[in-house]
Design a protein around this motif. Structure first.
Motif, PDB file in Angstrom:
ATOM      1  N   VAL A 196      -1.483   7.476  -3.747  1.00 32.42           N
ATOM      2  CA  VAL A 196      -0.300   6.943  -3.060  1.00 32.42           C
ATOM      3  C   VAL A 196       0.707   6.513  -4.131  1.00 32.42           C
ATOM      4  O   VAL A 196       0.372   5.692  -4.991  1.00 32.42           O
ATOM      5  N   PRO A 197       1.944   7.084  -4.113  1.00 37.29           N
ATOM      6  CA  PRO A 197       2.910   6.747  -5.165  1.00 37.29           C
ATOM      7  C   PRO A 197       3.109   5.237  -5.282  1.00 37.29           C
ATOM      8  O   PRO A 197       3.242   4.548  -4.273  1.00 37.29           O
ATOM      9  N   GLY A 198       3.094   4.741  -6.517  1.00 37.84           N
ATOM     10  CA  GLY A 198       3.368   3.320  -6.760  1.00 37.84           C
ATOM     11  C   GLY A 198       2.136   2.440  -6.729  1.00 37.84           C
ATOM     12  O   GLY A 198       2.121   1.377  -7.336  1.00 37.84           O
ATOM     13  N   GLN A 199       1.080   2.892  -6.044  1.00 39.13           N
ATOM     14  CA  GLN A 199      -0.105   2.027  -5.923  1.00 39.13           C
ATOM     15  C   GLN A 199      -0.818   1.852  -7.267  1.00 39.13           C
ATOM     16  O   GLN A 199      -1.540   0.887  -7.466  1.00 39.13           O
ATOM     17  N   ASP A 200      -0.602   2.824  -8.177  1.00 35.92           N
ATOM     18  CA  ASP A 200      -1.268   2.749  -9.480  1.00 35.92           C
ATOM     19  C   ASP A 200      -0.432   1.988 -10.508  1.00 35.92           C
ATOM     20  O   ASP A 200      -0.814   1.900 -11.667  1.00 35.92           O
ATOM     21  N   ARG A 201       0.714   1.460 -10.096  1.00 36.72           N
ATOM     22  CA  ARG A 201       1.558   0.713 -11.044  1.00 36.72           C
ATOM     23  C   ARG A 201       1.586  -0.751 -10.667  1.00 36.72           C
ATOM     24  O   ARG A 201       1.942  -1.091  -9.546  1.00 36.72           O
ATOM     25  N   VAL A 202       1.225  -1.589 -11.626  1.00 37.53           N
ATOM     26  CA  VAL A 202       1.176  -3.030 -11.364  1.00 37.53           C
ATOM     27  C   VAL A 202       2.350  -3.674 -12.109  1.00 37.53           C
ATOM     28  O   VAL A 202       2.556  -3.371 -13.291  1.00 37.53           O
ATOM     29  N   PRO A 203       3.103  -4.556 -11.444  1.00 40.38           N
ATOM     30  CA  PRO A 203       4.182  -5.238 -12.153  1.00 40.38           C
ATOM     31  C   PRO A 203       3.620  -5.938 -13.387  1.00 40.38           C
ATOM     32  O   PRO A 203       2.580  -6.599 -13.312  1.00 40.38           O
ATOM     33  N   GLY A 204       4.301  -5.771 -14.524  1.00 38.56           N
ATOM     34  CA  GLY A 204       3.772  -6.337 -15.761  1.00 38.56           C
ATOM     35  C   GLY A 204       4.858  -6.966 -16.613  1.00 38.56           C
ATOM     36  O   GLY A 204       6.056  -6.942 -16.268  1.00 38.56           O
ATOM     37  N   TYR A 205       4.421  -7.538 -17.710  1.00 37.49           N
ATOM     38  CA  TYR A 205       5.307  -8.257 -18.635  1.00 37.49           C
ATOM     39  C   TYR A 205       4.943  -7.850 -20.048  1.00 37.49           C
ATOM     40  O   TYR A 205       3.761  -7.728 -20.371  1.00 37.49           O
ATOM     41  N   TYR A 206       5.965  -7.612 -20.901  1.00 40.88           N
ATOM     42  CA  TYR A 206       5.663  -7.373 -22.314  1.00 40.88           C
ATOM     43  C   TYR A 206       6.466  -8.344 -23.156  1.00 40.88           C
ATOM     44  O   TYR A 206       7.517  -8.845 -22.725  1.00 40.88           O
ATOM     45  N   ALA A 207       5.939  -8.626 -24.330  1.00 42.40           N
ATOM     46  CA  ALA A 207       6.677  -9.484 -25.268  1.00 42.40           C
ATOM     47  C   ALA A 207       6.290  -9.108 -26.686  1.00 42.40           C
ATOM     48  O   ALA A 207       5.182  -8.603 -26.943  1.00 42.40           O
ATOM     49  N   VAL A 208       7.226  -9.351 -27.605  1.00 41.13           N
ATOM     50  CA  VAL A 208       6.964  -9.172 -29.038  1.00 41.13           C
ATOM     51  C   VAL A 208       7.224 -10.524 -29.694  1.00 41.13           C
ATOM     52  O   VAL A 208       8.308 -11.100 -29.503  1.00 41.13           O
ATOM     53  N   VAL A 209       6.240 -11.025 -30.411  1.00 41.49           N
ATOM     54  CA  VAL A 209       6.370 -12.344 -31.036  1.00 41.49           C
ATOM     55  C   VAL A 209       5.881 -12.276 -32.481  1.00 41.49           C
ATOM     56  O   VAL A 209       5.097 -11.389 -32.845  1.00 41.49           O
ATOM     57  N   ARG A 210       6.363 -13.254 -33.265  1.00 38.34           N
ATOM     58  CA  ARG A 210       5.976 -13.289 -34.692  1.00 38.34           C
ATOM     59  C   ARG A 210       5.758 -14.753 -35.087  1.00 38.34           C
ATOM     60  O   ARG A 210       6.512 -15.626 -34.627  1.00 38.34           O
ATOM     61  N   PRO A 211       4.730 -15.008 -35.933  1.00 40.97           N
ATOM     62  CA  PRO A 211       4.530 -16.413 -36.357  1.00 40.97           C
ATOM     63  C   PRO A 211       5.759 -16.951 -37.092  1.00 40.97           C
ATOM     64  O   PRO A 211       6.386 -16.222 -37.849  1.00 40.97           O
ATOM     65  N   ARG A 212       6.095 -18.203 -36.851  1.00 41.75           N
ATOM     66  CA  ARG A 212       7.157 -18.866 -37.631  1.00 41.75           C
ATOM     67  C   ARG A 212       6.565 -19.333 -38.947  1.00 41.75           C
ATOM     68  O   ARG A 212       5.415 -19.773 -38.995  1.00 41.75           O
ATOM     69  N   HIS A 213       7.354 -19.240 -40.005  1.00 39.99           N
ATOM     70  CA  HIS A 213       6.835 -19.696 -41.304  1.00 39.99           C
ATOM     71  C   HIS A 213       7.738 -20.763 -41.879  1.00 39.99           C
ATOM     72  O   HIS A 213       8.908 -20.811 -41.608  1.00 39.99           O
TER      73      HIS A 213
END
Ligand SMILES: C[S@@+](CC[C@H](N)C(=O)[O-])C[C@H]1O[C@@H](n2cnc3c(N)ncnc32)[C@H](O)[C@@H]1O
Length: 273
Positions: free
Chosen positions: A256-273
């Protein structure tokens, strides 16, 4: 459809609750044992395989490729944390010189190492990344202690409870070191467990096999979005370079179109120095 009929079909999915409770009661209470038992029972991966979060395609990964190449220093190794059977580890190895897949489950790591590798630049290691000192020990073992390593993590933070998220992120801070960057992609489905399994194709008529395997054996996942990231990766320690919405692609079990896609979130982070 009349209003009364659509309301009754909206509620019908809740008739699955007794079955869902019966299935999930069998999952081992110890999360690490649950993961290892799950992976020990997997015999097919890729298209048409048994793994729920394996779409069998590199489409989702290709959506991340430019972001990864923009932010991750290719001179450093990339560690795929919670690599499972290694489909993303191998995709990363197509664009970075050295990739290490790490998972708490020895069966996952064995499975990942046994899959066709394509390139010769991947290695795997079994390690609990929530254990105290795991980040520094891993950096040492992959000879990344001086400059650090990049991290790729997909579909792992949302399966951990908040305390284990914090413990894992403490290890990522050690692992990323001076020059490493962390890329994360997680499901961020806002709904109750019945709505979640319905989205993935479960109904009162039946539960697709890869979904049933996960319900039967694994802890109930949560969701991970901007609020969870802000809590787990505090701004005092981490600089946010980029974030946004993504679709996490899963096994197309129902067609079923769309059923295999789950809303998600991405992020890119880096330690502060
Ligand atoms: C939903 S799967 C995602 C697998 C893989 N990242 C992917 O996207 O195909 C979550 C993975 O995290 C691993 N995992 C869970 N807890 C972990 C921990 N404490 N340390 C390392 N890996 C862990 C599990 O064994 C499992 O392989």
């Amino acid at each position: 459809m009349s209003a009364a009929k659509s309301t009754s079909s909206a509620w019908q999915k809740y008739l699955m609750i007794p079955k869902l409770v019966r299935l999930s009661r069998r999952a081992p209470k110890d999360r690490h044992k649950a993961w290892d038992k799950y992976w020990a029972g997997i015999s097919t991966t890729g298209p048409g395989g048994e793994v729920l979060w394996d779409s069998g395609s590199d489409h989702e990964f290709l959506g991340y490729k430019d972001t990864l190449l923009r932010h991750l220093d290719p001179a450093l190794p990339v560690v795929d944390i919670g690599c499972g059977h290694g489909s993303f580890t191998r995709a990363l190895a197509g664009i970075f010189p050295r990739v290490i897949g790490v998972d708490v489950s020895p069966h996952a790591v064995a499975r990942a190492a046994a899959e066709p590798q394509g390139t010769g630049n991947t290695t795997y290691e079994a390690r609990d990344m929530t254990a105290a000192g795991a980040g520094a020990a891993l950096a040492e073992s992959i000879q990344a202690a001086a400059d650090g390593a990049n991290v790729f993590i997909r579909g792992v933070l949302h399966v951990l409870d908040p305390a284990h998220q914090v413990a894992l992120v403490e290890n990522l801070l050690q692992l990323a070191g001076r020059r490493g960057t962390v890329f994360m992609a997680e499901t961020n489905f806002h709904g109750n467990p019945v709505e979640y399994v319905s989205h993935l194709g479960a109904s009162t008529r039946g539960i697709p096999a890869p979904l049933e395997l996960a319900i039967r054996g694994l802890p109930m996942p949560g969701h991970f979005g901007p609020a969870e990231r802000e809590r787990a990766f505090p701004a005092s320690d981490w600089e946010l370079l980029e974030d946004g919405q993504v679709a996490i692609e899963t096994n197309p079990v129902t067609g079923v179109p769309g059923q295999d896609r789950v809303p998600g979130y991405y992020a890119v982070v880096r330690p502060r120095h």
